[in-house]
Every structure is written in C-alpha cells, then in structure tokens.
Design an enzyme around this catalytic site. Structure first.
Site, PDB file in Angstrom:
ATOM      1  N   ASN A  93       0.827  -1.216   0.000  1.00  0.00           N
ATOM      2  CA  ASN A  93       0.000   0.000   0.000  1.00  0.00           C
ATOM      3  C   ASN A  93       0.857   1.260   0.000  1.00  0.00           C
ATOM      4  O   ASN A  93       0.568   2.228  -0.712  1.00  0.00           O
ATOM      5  CB  ASN A  93      -0.903   0.033   1.243  1.00  0.00           C
ATOM      6  CG  ASN A  93      -2.061  -0.950   1.120  1.00  0.00           C
ATOM      7  OD1 ASN A  93      -2.449  -1.320   0.015  1.00  0.00           O
ATOM      8  ND2 ASN A  93      -2.595  -1.368   2.244  1.00  0.00           N
TER       9      ASN A  93
ATOM     10  N   TYR B 167       8.124 -12.473  11.056  1.00  0.00           N
ATOM     11  CA  TYR B 167       8.779 -11.157  10.960  1.00  0.00           C
ATOM     12  C   TYR B 167       9.844 -11.193   9.875  1.00  0.00           C
ATOM     13  O   TYR B 167       9.858 -10.367   8.965  1.00  0.00           O
ATOM     14  CB  TYR B 167       9.398 -10.822  12.312  1.00  0.00           C
ATOM     15  CG  TYR B 167      10.064  -9.472  12.409  1.00  0.00           C
ATOM     16  CD1 TYR B 167       9.327  -8.298  12.255  1.00  0.00           C
ATOM     17  CD2 TYR B 167      11.423  -9.353  12.711  1.00  0.00           C
ATOM     18  CE1 TYR B 167       9.926  -7.050  12.386  1.00  0.00           C
ATOM     19  CE2 TYR B 167      12.027  -8.114  12.847  1.00  0.00           C
ATOM     20  CZ  TYR B 167      11.279  -6.965  12.688  1.00  0.00           C
ATOM     21  OH  TYR B 167      11.882  -5.728  12.824  1.00  0.00           O
TER      22      TYR B 167
ATOM     23  N   TYR C 156       9.493  -2.335  -7.106  1.00  0.00           N
ATOM     24  CA  TYR C 156       8.940  -0.997  -7.423  1.00  0.00           C
ATOM     25  C   TYR C 156      10.039  -0.064  -7.925  1.00  0.00           C
ATOM     26  O   TYR C 156       9.812   0.765  -8.799  1.00  0.00           O
ATOM     27  CB  TYR C 156       8.239  -0.394  -6.191  1.00  0.00           C
ATOM     28  CG  TYR C 156       6.755  -0.678  -6.176  1.00  0.00           C
ATOM     29  CD1 TYR C 156       6.270  -1.956  -5.907  1.00  0.00           C
ATOM     30  CD2 TYR C 156       5.832   0.321  -6.456  1.00  0.00           C
ATOM     31  CE1 TYR C 156       4.922  -2.231  -5.913  1.00  0.00           C
ATOM     32  CE2 TYR C 156       4.470   0.052  -6.454  1.00  0.00           C
ATOM     33  CZ  TYR C 156       4.019  -1.215  -6.186  1.00  0.00           C
ATOM     34  OH  TYR C 156       2.676  -1.486  -6.200  1.00  0.00           O
TER      35      TYR C 156
ATOM     36  N   ARG D  58      11.975  -7.601  24.941  1.00  0.00           N
ATOM     37  CA  ARG D  58      13.362  -7.469  24.473  1.00  0.00           C
ATOM     38  C   ARG D  58      14.291  -7.344  25.664  1.00  0.00           C
ATOM     39  O   ARG D  58      13.898  -6.940  26.752  1.00  0.00           O
ATOM     40  CB  ARG D  58      13.516  -6.242  23.579  1.00  0.00           C
ATOM     41  CG  ARG D  58      12.425  -6.145  22.555  1.00  0.00           C
ATOM     42  CD  ARG D  58      12.876  -5.394  21.383  1.00  0.00           C
ATOM     43  NE  ARG D  58      13.743  -6.248  20.597  1.00  0.00           N
ATOM     44  CZ  ARG D  58      14.005  -6.057  19.325  1.00  0.00           C
ATOM     45  NH1 ARG D  58      13.496  -5.039  18.704  1.00  0.00           N
ATOM     46  NH2 ARG D  58      14.796  -6.887  18.668  1.00  0.00           N
TER      47      ARG D  58
HETATM   48  N1  UDP Z   1      17.278 -12.226  26.227  1.00  0.00           N
HETATM   49  C1  UDP Z   1      17.612 -12.639  27.516  1.00  0.00           C
HETATM   50  N2  UDP Z   1      16.755 -12.339  28.541  1.00  0.00           N
HETATM   51  C2  UDP Z   1      15.615 -11.627  28.370  1.00  0.00           C
HETATM   52  C3  UDP Z   1      15.283 -11.183  27.059  1.00  0.00           C
HETATM   53  C4  UDP Z   1      16.144 -11.504  26.009  1.00  0.00           C
HETATM   54  O1  UDP Z   1      18.641 -13.288  27.730  1.00  0.00           O
HETATM   55  O2  UDP Z   1      14.899 -11.389  29.363  1.00  0.00           O
HETATM   56  C5  UDP Z   1      18.193 -12.550  25.128  1.00  0.00           C
HETATM   57  C6  UDP Z   1      17.525 -13.148  23.885  1.00  0.00           C
HETATM   58  O3  UDP Z   1      17.396 -14.552  24.025  1.00  0.00           O
HETATM   59  C7  UDP Z   1      18.504 -12.744  22.796  1.00  0.00           C
HETATM   60  C8  UDP Z   1      19.058 -11.408  23.279  1.00  0.00           C
HETATM   61  O4  UDP Z   1      18.772 -11.342  24.675  1.00  0.00           O
HETATM   62  O5  UDP Z   1      19.572 -13.661  22.712  1.00  0.00           O
HETATM   63  C9  UDP Z   1      18.437 -10.206  22.587  1.00  0.00           C
HETATM   64  O6  UDP Z   1      17.052 -10.377  22.631  1.00  0.00           O
HETATM   65  P1  UDP Z   1      16.009  -9.308  22.089  1.00  0.00           P
HETATM   66  O7  UDP Z   1      14.651  -9.916  22.210  1.00  0.00           O
HETATM   67  O8  UDP Z   1      16.262  -8.017  22.755  1.00  0.00           O
HETATM   68  O9  UDP Z   1      16.382  -9.066  20.572  1.00  0.00           O
HETATM   69  P2  UDP Z   1      16.753 -10.010  19.331  1.00  0.00           P
HETATM   70  O10 UDP Z   1      16.833 -11.463  19.746  1.00  0.00           O
HETATM   71  O11 UDP Z   1      15.678  -9.770  18.355  1.00  0.00           O
HETATM   72  O12 UDP Z   1      18.070  -9.486  18.941  1.00  0.00           O
END
Ligand code: UDP
Length: 329
Positions: free
Chosen positions: A101, A147, A161, A188
């Site tokens: 969109n 995602y 595009y 996160r």
């Molecule tokens: N993580 C962790 N404890 C938490 C939340 C996340 O150890 O309470 C770890 C997660 O398993 C990953 C890293 O921190 O290895 C970053 O995780 P996040 O979800 O922030 O981002 P992404 O995995 O998308 O980089």
C-alpha cells in the site's frame, strides 16, 4: 511551503523519534499508527504543533493521504519476538500488504520511500559480522519467521517498485537499537533487564548468555536513517553499532549501572535465537559518512533514566514476564 513526510508506526519507538527529527528539520509530519504496539504517550508532545498530524489507521488497509508528499518512512511493524508470537498475522500483513500500500502511495505521490528492514533478514547468521551481500539463514516456519519473511518480502517488493516503476526507494537494515520510549513489556532484553532491576527481580538470561548482540543508541540510528533517506543509494544499508557483547556480560553491565544487586537466573533459549549479531557498517561509512558515536555506557545511562521516570504502575504492568516459556522447543 514546507516539505511533507509521512511516517508509519509514528507512535512506536523509532517512529516517534523520527517524528521528532523531521519536526526539528522543519517538515510537516503526518504520522500514522494503529496503536497495536505503539503508544500515543510517545508523541503526545507533538499534538499541539501545527506541523504535526496524526491518523489512527491500519496501513494494511488502503492508505489515503490528501495533498503532496515528499517522503514516506514505513516504520509500522511489531518488532520484538514476543510481539511476533502474540500477533503473527498482523506482523506478516504489515510487512507485506502494508508495504505494498505504501509503495503504491509513494508512486501516486511521486514521493521517495524508505522502508525499515532489519538484521533479522540475516536470520541466525553464518557470516560474521554481517555484510549487506550476505543472503542470510532464516527458518521460514519458526516463530520469528513471520517477521523475518515479511521483512524479506518487503525488501523484494521495494526493489521491484524501484526497478519496474523507477520509484525512489531506500532500505535500511536496522540492528538492535535502544533508548527512551522502548516498550517496557515488549520482551526485548534491554527493557526486560531494566524492568527487572527496577522491580527488584532477578535478571533472566535465555540460554547460556554466550549469544552476542551489538546495541545501537537511538540517536545514532535516527541519524543513519536520515542520511540514508537523503542519499541516492537504493540498495540495503546496515545501520547499527558494531560494539558486540555477550548477553551475560551485558547483564553484568546492567547490574553495575543500576546499582542493584540482582542475581542472574538462566532460562531456556527461545527457538531460532541468533547466536551472534554484529553489523558490518563499512557501506554506511563509505556512502553516508555515518558511524555510531554514542558509547553503550552513555546510551544505557540515558535509557535507565527513562525507565526510572516511569510510574510504579507502568513498571508493574509487565504482561510478559515469562516470555521464554512460550517459544522454547
Ligand atoms: N534475552 C535474555 N533475557 C531476556 C530477554 C532476552 O537473555 O529477558 C536474550 C535473547 O534470548 C537474545 C538477546 O537477549 O539472545 C536479545 O534479545 P532481544 O529480544 O532483545 O532481541 P533479538 O533477539 O531480536 O536481537
């Protein structure tokens, strides 16, 4: 007449910082968000400005904006593993249908469009650090697939595009970014650790904590995105801070920073959790003259101040305390 920019995901973490930046640069900013993961509190301060408009709209439905548009920045998307689990279909739709969109709108308005892609297109990367020419290692059907694949499709349709319609497009691959306005309960690692420290709970490390991430402060990220939009480079560009750290060392840094004496507890590693992640930013340096400048110690201090300023009620309204149990094998 001032230039007009449309920002989707305007009430989110990065979207709201982008709104601030474009207002500061003198633009008329039109924000769109359906508030599934965004929060109006992030942009409340802008509502009094004449240069700011906001529409509560879902961009997976037809998007109409009256008047001219110079730029579109598509930042609407859930962006944390816990969100992908809670709202997987919306995650897929906003990256695919939503992007379609907005590309159509950009074509109609003759506007330049920048889309927010992610280091997740590299999956659990086998090349380290990750360069833009790495195709990635993604599990299409895993919990993060909704995602990762939406973002990969988003890149493909954006390039189509660009090539087929001659649309001016930009693609930023965003690596882990942090700072004020991150959602406390998004699961996160930074909000999780900060919330735990402030509530006096143990810090939860998933797996053995030897997995790595490289955290970029939000001001650096916004500067990189702004420069990319203004550049003439249509292929994807990594924007992130290459300062890599293990999650275990990071937890110890948080304990020092917060001055609390939290213990660390270990939980199962979520499915498809990347073992290592670090951007190669040579391309950004070369074509944008950009690199991250805010050291983690400084950025984390500012971020902690933000989380400390939240009310007790906000601090305890954490719906996703045990995120790991949902997605371990
Ligand atoms: N993580 C962790 N404890 C938490 C939340 C996340 O150890 O309470 C770890 C997660 O398993 C990953 C890293 O921190 O290895 C970053 O995780 P996040 O979800 O922030 O981002 P992404 O995995 O998308 O980089």
């Amino acid at each position: 007449m001032s230039k007009r920019v449309l920002i989707t995901g305007a009430a989110g973490f990065l979207g709201s910082h982008l709104c601030d930046r474009f207002i500061k640069e003198g633009y008329h900013v039109i924000g769109i968000d359906n508030l599934i993961t965004g929060d109006l509190a992030n942009i409340e301060h802008l509502f009094k400005l004449e240069q700011f408009e906001f529409y509560n709209h879902d961009v997976t439905k037809f998007v109409h904006v009256p008047g001219k548009l110079d730029y579109i920045l598509h930042f609407a998307s859930p962006a944390s593993p816990i969100d992908y689990l809670k709202i997987p279909i919306q995650t897929l739709k906003v990256g695919s249908l939503g992007t379609h969109n907005l590309l159509g709108l950009a074509k109609e308005k003759n506007a330049r469009i920048l889309i927010a892609s992610t280091s997740e297109v590299y999956g659990d990367p086998l090349v380290h650090p990750q360069t833009e020419d790495y195709y990635g290692n993604v599990n299409t059907i895993g919990p993060r697939g909704v995602y990762d694949e939406a973002k990969r499709f988003q890149e493909s349709i954006t390039m189509a595009y660009h090539r087929f319609h001659g649309l001016e497009t930009r693609i930023v691959r965003i690596f882990n970014t942090y700072g004020p306005r991150m959602r406390l309960n998004d699961g996160r690692v930074i909000p999780a650790f900060m919330g735990q420290a402030l509530r006096g709970e143990d810090l939860t490390i998933f797996g053995d904590g030897l997995q790595t991430r490289s955290f970029c402060y939000v001001d650096d990220q916004i500067e990189g995105i702004y420069r990319l939009l203004m550049s003439d480079y249509a292929l994807p560009v990594n924007i992130g801070n290459p300062d890599e750290i293990t999650i275990k060392d990071f937890a110890e840094e948080i304990i020092k920073l917060t001055g609390t004496d939290q213990k660390i507890i270990y939980k199962d590693l979520p499915v498809d959790d990347p073992m290592q992640r670090k951007p190669d930013i040579s391309l950004a340096k070369e074509i944008l003259g950009w690199e991250a400048t805010v050291p983690r110690s400084e950025g984390m201090k500012k971020t902690f101040e933000y989380f400390k300023s939240l009310t007790k009620e906000q601090l305890h309204k954490s719906e996703h305390k045990d995120f790991s149990k949902h997605i371990v094998k």
